[in-house]
Every structure is written in C-alpha cells, then in structure tokens.
Design an enzyme around this catalytic site. Structure first.
Site, PDB file in Angstrom:
ATOM      1  N   ARG A  60       0.891  -1.169   0.000  1.00 43.64           N
ATOM      2  CA  ARG A  60       0.000   0.000   0.000  1.00 43.64           C
ATOM      3  C   ARG A  60       0.922   1.209   0.000  1.00 43.64           C
ATOM      4  O   ARG A  60       1.767   1.342   0.885  1.00 43.64           O
ATOM      5  CB  ARG A  60      -0.875  -0.032   1.250  1.00 43.64           C
ATOM      6  CG  ARG A  60      -1.695   1.227   1.502  1.00 43.64           C
ATOM      7  CD  ARG A  60      -2.772   1.353   0.431  1.00 43.64           C
ATOM      8  NE  ARG A  60      -3.868   2.177   0.858  1.00 43.64           N
ATOM      9  CZ  ARG A  60      -3.843   3.507   0.870  1.00 43.64           C
ATOM     10  NH1 ARG A  60      -2.756   4.158   0.519  1.00 43.64           N
ATOM     11  NH2 ARG A  60      -4.902   4.179   1.250  1.00 43.64           N
ATOM     12  N   GLU A  68     -11.198   4.826  -5.757  1.00 46.91           N
ATOM     13  CA  GLU A  68     -11.513   3.423  -6.045  1.00 46.91           C
ATOM     14  C   GLU A  68     -11.828   3.298  -7.534  1.00 46.91           C
ATOM     15  O   GLU A  68     -12.214   4.273  -8.183  1.00 46.91           O
ATOM     16  CB  GLU A  68     -12.713   2.967  -5.209  1.00 46.91           C
ATOM     17  CG  GLU A  68     -12.469   3.018  -3.712  1.00 46.91           C
ATOM     18  CD  GLU A  68     -11.345   2.097  -3.260  1.00 46.91           C
ATOM     19  OE1 GLU A  68     -11.225   0.982  -3.813  1.00 46.91           O
ATOM     20  OE2 GLU A  68     -10.587   2.497  -2.362  1.00 46.91           O
ATOM     21  N   ARG A 102      -1.073  -5.386   4.652  1.00 44.86           N
ATOM     22  CA  ARG A 102      -0.231  -4.903   3.552  1.00 44.86           C
ATOM     23  C   ARG A 102       0.945  -4.138   4.136  1.00 44.86           C
ATOM     24  O   ARG A 102       0.820  -3.490   5.176  1.00 44.86           O
ATOM     25  CB  ARG A 102      -1.014  -3.953   2.635  1.00 44.86           C
ATOM     26  CG  ARG A 102      -2.232  -4.566   2.008  1.00 44.86           C
ATOM     27  CD  ARG A 102      -3.026  -3.530   1.255  1.00 44.86           C
ATOM     28  NE  ARG A 102      -3.576  -2.535   2.188  1.00 44.86           N
ATOM     29  CZ  ARG A 102      -4.472  -1.611   1.872  1.00 44.86           C
ATOM     30  NH1 ARG A 102      -4.928  -1.523   0.639  1.00 44.86           N
ATOM     31  NH2 ARG A 102      -4.917  -0.752   2.755  1.00 44.86           N
TER      32      ARG A 102
END
Length: 171
Positions: A60, A68, A102
């Site tokens: 990330r 998104e 992540r």
C-alpha cells in the site's frame, strides 16, 4: 490512520490460521528497505511486488489514497501508477503493516517518489499517516488542486475513504 504490526502470536491467538501466518512471515519488517519488481498493479495505491529472493509482497503506497476503480478517476489513477512503474524495478521503504496486512511503504521508481508523483498529477489525495511529512505532501496536493489537475478537475470530489465507508454501510 495508524499502522500496526500483526505479530505471529496475535495471528495464532485470533485463530487466523496458517495461511495468514505464512504471509506474515514473508513480509518485510517495518523500517526495512528493499528492491523489488512490480508484478501487478491492483489500483492507484496498491501493488504487488516480488523481492530479489522471489517472495511476493502486497504494498500500500504511503501518504496517498487514490480513487476506487468505480469512482471518477479510479481507472485513470490505476493507469497513471502503471505508467510511473513501467520500468518495473522499485525501491521500497516499509513504514508499517496496515490492518489489511499490507506493507505500507514509500515506493521509488527511477529515483521518483511515486506517491508524490500521484499527488502532483491529481490522481490521489494526501492520506495523513502517523509518520507523515504533511507539509510536503499537502503542497503537492494543493498545487494539483489549484491547477485543476486530474480528480481536481471535477466540480465535487468524493474522498476515497468516504466512498468506501458509504459502500460498506450499504452492504
């Protein structure tokens, strides 16, 4: 906004099972730096890389939150990060592990801070984190906003974190 490290003990105590435990052991430690090759672009702020030992890592990008895919400029943000990472080899500076397991990392490609480039192009918003260099990233975002670049060309912007919260509530 805070990152956290998921310990193996925590994984086992919570009953996440061996699948997660094996992923945790393959992750770089926070504050580590390594070189890797980009193997997949997920969206405008998440990628998969493979390090020099062959281990896969889900990354990330630190400091940004890109729209998104379903949002306006989501597809464009994904295309922009693909362009920025086209060389393929990246240098990562891991800051922490997030709640989705992540690695949150600064990603550098051809000497450029990819998060900064995404902000400059108006393809992401500055996402404040506890290790933040706020002023520098705020300036990049402000310049893109002033010039109506990327997502700032819209009349109204829905922040990615608001979009996710709204859609999570609808599910």
């Amino acid at each position: 906004n805070c990152c956290f490290s998921l310990s193996l003990k925590n994984v086992l105590d919570k009953g996440y099972g061996l699948g997660i435990a094996s992923i945790v052991s393959a992750q770089a430690r926070p504050a580590s730096t390594y070189t890797a090759y980009v193997v997949r672009i997920i969206d405008g702020d998440t990628i998969y890389v493979r390090d020099t030992t062959g281990e896969a890592h889900r990354i990330r990008l630190a400091m940004i939150d890109a729209p998104e895919r379903e949002q306006p400029f989501g597809t464009e943000a994904t295309k922009k990060i693909s362009e920025l990472l086209r060389q393929g080899t990246v240098r990562l500076k891991v800051k922490c592990i997030d709640k989705y397991n992540r690695e949150v990392a600064f990603v550098y490609c051809e000497g450029k801070d990819v998060s900064a480039e995404m902000l400059k192009e108006g393809m992401a918003l500055h996402y404040h984190m506890n290790f933040d260099k706020c002023k520098m990233y705020d300036k990049f975002e402000a310049a893109a906003k002033r010039c109506h670049k990327g997502l700032w060309s819209q009349e109204k912007i829905e922040k990615p974190w608001d979009y996710r919260r709204k859609h999570k509530a609808q599910e």
